[in-house]
Design a protein around this motif. Structure first.
Motif, PDB file in Angstrom:
ATOM      1  N   PRO A  94       9.864  15.464  24.578  1.00 38.75           N
ATOM      2  CA  PRO A  94       8.789  16.268  25.174  1.00 38.75           C
ATOM      3  C   PRO A  94       7.422  15.858  24.647  1.00 38.75           C
ATOM      4  CG  PRO A  94      10.570  17.642  24.326  1.00 38.75           C
ATOM      5  CD  PRO A  94      10.800  16.267  23.791  1.00 38.75           C
ATOM      6  N   ARG A  95       6.426  16.063  25.481  1.00 39.02           N
ATOM      7  CA  ARG A  95       5.058  15.846  25.063  1.00 39.02           C
ATOM      8  C   ARG A  95       4.168  16.871  25.743  1.00 39.02           C
ATOM      9  NH1 ARG A  95       1.527  11.564  28.244  1.00 39.02           N
ATOM     10  NH2 ARG A  95       0.155  13.345  27.917  1.00 39.02           N
ATOM     11  N   ASP A  96       2.949  16.993  25.239  1.00 38.05           N
ATOM     12  CA  ASP A  96       1.988  17.955  25.778  1.00 38.05           C
ATOM     13  C   ASP A  96       1.195  17.337  26.920  1.00 38.05           C
ATOM     14  OD1 ASP A  96       1.399  19.287  22.508  1.00 38.05           O
ATOM     15  OD2 ASP A  96       2.494  20.213  24.165  1.00 38.05           O
ATOM     16  N   TYR A  97       1.035  18.135  27.967  1.00 37.78           N
ATOM     17  CA  TYR A  97       0.188  17.764  29.088  1.00 37.78           C
ATOM     18  C   TYR A  97      -0.892  18.825  29.246  1.00 37.78           C
ATOM     19  CZ  TYR A  97       3.763  14.368  30.394  1.00 37.78           C
ATOM     20  OH  TYR A  97       4.644  13.321  30.382  1.00 37.78           O
ATOM     21  N   TRP A  98      -2.072  18.389  29.695  1.00 33.60           N
ATOM     22  CA  TRP A  98      -3.215  19.286  29.794  1.00 33.60           C
ATOM     23  C   TRP A  98      -3.782  19.292  31.200  1.00 33.60           C
ATOM     24  CZ3 TRP A  98      -4.664  22.334  25.730  1.00 33.60           C
ATOM     25  CH2 TRP A  98      -4.132  22.011  24.470  1.00 33.60           C
TER      26      TRP A  98
ATOM     27  N   ALA B 116     -16.096  30.082  28.458  1.00 30.13           N
ATOM     28  CA  ALA B 116     -15.563  28.819  27.925  1.00 30.13           C
ATOM     29  C   ALA B 116     -14.904  28.054  29.067  1.00 30.13           C
ATOM     30  CB  ALA B 116     -14.541  29.077  26.823  1.00 30.13           C
ATOM     31  N   VAL B 117     -14.526  26.819  28.764  1.00 28.03           N
ATOM     32  CA  VAL B 117     -13.653  26.077  29.662  1.00 28.03           C
ATOM     33  C   VAL B 117     -12.211  26.376  29.230  1.00 28.03           C
ATOM     34  CG1 VAL B 117     -12.945  23.817  30.512  1.00 28.03           C
ATOM     35  CG2 VAL B 117     -15.359  24.260  30.017  1.00 28.03           C
ATOM     36  N   TYR B 118     -11.412  26.787  30.179  1.00 27.67           N
ATOM     37  CA  TYR B 118     -10.029  27.152  29.903  1.00 27.67           C
ATOM     38  C   TYR B 118      -9.102  26.024  30.373  1.00 27.67           C
ATOM     39  CZ  TYR B 118     -11.359  31.860  28.576  1.00 27.67           C
ATOM     40  OH  TYR B 118     -11.900  32.937  27.909  1.00 27.67           O
ATOM     41  N   TYR B 119      -8.195  25.634  29.485  1.00 23.60           N
ATOM     42  CA  TYR B 119      -7.265  24.543  29.759  1.00 23.60           C
ATOM     43  C   TYR B 119      -5.825  25.051  29.708  1.00 23.60           C
ATOM     44  CZ  TYR B 119     -11.240  21.533  28.537  1.00 23.60           C
ATOM     45  OH  TYR B 119     -12.465  20.922  28.488  1.00 23.60           O
ATOM     46  N   CYS B 120      -5.041  24.664  30.693  1.00 26.41           N
ATOM     47  CA  CYS B 120      -3.623  24.984  30.596  1.00 26.41           C
ATOM     48  C   CYS B 120      -2.908  23.844  29.873  1.00 26.41           C
ATOM     49  CB  CYS B 120      -3.008  25.238  31.964  1.00 26.41           C
ATOM     50  SG  CYS B 120      -2.995  23.836  33.079  1.00 26.41           S
ATOM     51  N   ASN B 121      -1.784  24.194  29.296  1.00 30.03           N
ATOM     52  CA  ASN B 121      -1.001  23.245  28.513  1.00 30.03           C
ATOM     53  C   ASN B 121       0.475  23.474  28.800  1.00 30.03           C
ATOM     54  OD1 ASN B 121       0.678  23.317  25.683  1.00 30.03           O
ATOM     55  ND2 ASN B 121      -0.560  21.460  25.859  1.00 30.03           N
ATOM     56  N   PHE B 122       1.166  22.395  29.093  1.00 26.23           N
ATOM     57  CA  PHE B 122       2.613  22.451  29.271  1.00 26.23           C
ATOM     58  C   PHE B 122       3.265  21.474  28.295  1.00 26.23           C
ATOM     59  CE2 PHE B 122       3.918  24.560  33.335  1.00 26.23           C
ATOM     60  CZ  PHE B 122       2.681  25.029  33.717  1.00 26.23           C
ATOM     61  N   ARG B 123       4.352  21.875  27.686  1.00 25.05           N
ATOM     62  CA  ARG B 123       5.148  20.943  26.901  1.00 25.05           C
ATOM     63  C   ARG B 123       6.329  20.537  27.779  1.00 25.05           C
ATOM     64  NH1 ARG B 123       4.598  18.868  22.190  1.00 25.05           N
ATOM     65  NH2 ARG B 123       6.398  18.125  20.990  1.00 25.05           N
TER      66      ARG B 123
END
Length: 121
Positions: free
Chosen positions: A107-111, A91-98
């Motif tokens: 706060p918001r989500d960044y990818w 798969a394509v793996y994505y990191c996520n930071f709040r």
């Protein structure tokens, strides 16, 4: 602005291991959570693993002890150690930071941009 940069994807045979990294940079005031998601062709994006600011870990049901998420707050970095990889992990793996930045009030989500993981012989 906040930027996320991923690294560590690639091609690995079944049973192999990979370590993904994701670094956040920019006008970061605080980080309240970090995680990894993945999306295979024709499927919805799903949670792989997440870590809260309090250190609580969450894993997708399919992980079954094969993956380990860790974070380095001093470096604004999250890692995903993946062992015993299976073809269905492709798969394509994505990191996520709040993140709460110095610019936004909440706060918001960044990818991240995504990194391809392919498990195949």
């Amino acid at each position: 602005q906040v930027q996320l940069v991923e690294s560590g994807g690639g091609l690995v045979p079944p049973g192999g291991s990979l370590r993904l990294s994701c670094v956040a940079s920019g006008s970061i005031f605080s980080i309240s959570g970090m995680g990894w998601y993945r999306q295979a062709p024709g499927k919805q994006r799903e949670l792989v693993a997440a870590i809260s600011s309090g250190g609580m870990l969450t894993y997708g049901n399919f992980v079954k002890g094969r993956f380990t998420i860790s974070g380095d707050n001093a470096k604004n970095t999250v890692y995903l150690q993946m062992n015993s990889l299976k073809p269905e992990d492709t798969a394509v793996y994505y990191c996520n930071f709040r993140i709460r930045s110095y610019i936004t009030s909440s706060p918001r989500d960044y990818w991240g941009q995504g990194t391809q993981v392919t498990v195949s012989s």
